[in-house]
Scaffold this motif. Sequence first.
Motif, short mmCIF file in Angstrom:
data_model
loop_
_atom_site.label_atom_id
_atom_site.label_comp_id
_atom_site.label_asym_id
_atom_site.label_seq_id
_atom_site.Cartn_x
_atom_site.Cartn_y
_atom_site.Cartn_z
N ASP A 113 40.66 55.85 47.65
CA ASP A 113 39.50 56.80 47.48
C ASP A 113 40.19 58.31 47.15
OD1 ASP A 113 37.02 57.68 46.12
OD2 ASP A 113 36.17 57.19 48.68
N SER A 114 40.45 58.41 46.01
CA SER A 114 40.85 59.82 45.75
C SER A 114 41.33 60.35 44.41
CB SER A 114 42.78 59.70 46.22
OG SER A 114 43.67 58.70 45.73
N HIS A 115 41.48 60.78 43.73
CA HIS A 115 41.59 61.57 42.28
C HIS A 115 42.48 61.08 41.56
CE1 HIS A 115 37.58 63.51 42.13
NE2 HIS A 115 37.78 64.55 43.34
N ARG A 138 35.04 55.99 45.07
CA ARG A 138 34.15 56.89 44.15
C ARG A 138 34.51 58.12 43.30
NH1 ARG A 138 28.33 56.92 44.30
NH2 ARG A 138 27.81 55.09 45.63
N ARG A 139 36.09 58.46 43.83
CA ARG A 139 36.98 59.18 43.10
C ARG A 139 38.47 59.00 42.21
NH1 ARG A 139 37.63 62.69 48.47
NH2 ARG A 139 37.71 61.01 49.39
#
Length: 286
Positions: A113-115, A138-139
């Motif tokens: 969950d990372s950009h 979500r990222r």
Amino acid sequence: MPVTLSEFVKDAVARLGACYPLEEARAVVLALYSDVLDLPSYTHMIEPSYILDGDVYSRLNDCLRRLEGMEPLQYVTGKSCFYGHVFNVNPSVLIPRPETEELCRHALEHASDSHGFRVLDMCTGSGCIAWTMSHALRRAKVFGCDFSDEALKTAASQNMDAPSPVFFKMDLLNDVFPVTDGFDLMLSNPPYVTDSEKGLMSSNVLDYEPASALFVSDEDPLVFYKAIVSLAAEHLNEGGTGIVEINERFGARCLELFISNGFCNSRIIKDLNDKDRFCLFSRGRY
């Protein structure tokens, strides 16, 4: 004469008992009224005198007639539960299955969950995989593709508290892939039931669910996996992972396909019924 909910349940279970085993018929009826009335499915027991007004009774009977025609409950209500979420469904998309929930669970074990983390769901259908990934990650940036305009409309229509995936049209077997960047996680539940297996399937699947999302020819049962492995060879990032749902009959052949195309870190994952159900492949360690 007014009809009570308990009377409707008794009559409806008897009617559907001609189509389904009695316990299944009862479960379908309870789920139906719970959805239509937005009431707990035990209301008929704790409020046996609950009166159905004319419009509601008429609507329930219309739904019941569709169920007697073996139309799946999910298409009758337009809803299907998947991974704790409610999805819009219609005959342009498959009804999400528990096995595909397992695919999502395995996928999230290999996700971040990372950009910058990028996920692709191929043959997205209702978008249940893409939206589940987007809700949990979500990222990350999630994409979903399908050849069907109606399926893409359904996928885009989902009402979920999550960043919307980017859905786009793509025929895996014929189109040039329009995205140039790579992905860290590639997922798919492609068509994999062979034409010769149709006789093993129930009429509520054969008559209502989209054949194009289910069936492949016996002559080339791995046709979609060949397209997926080709796409992954170009677009799966180093260290990335792919997971595809498979026909248990062709587990060894699917595995060999990925290994022979350079995905040496590949393995079969069994489902909860101990059947070969997924093929995991990766670039680098998993």
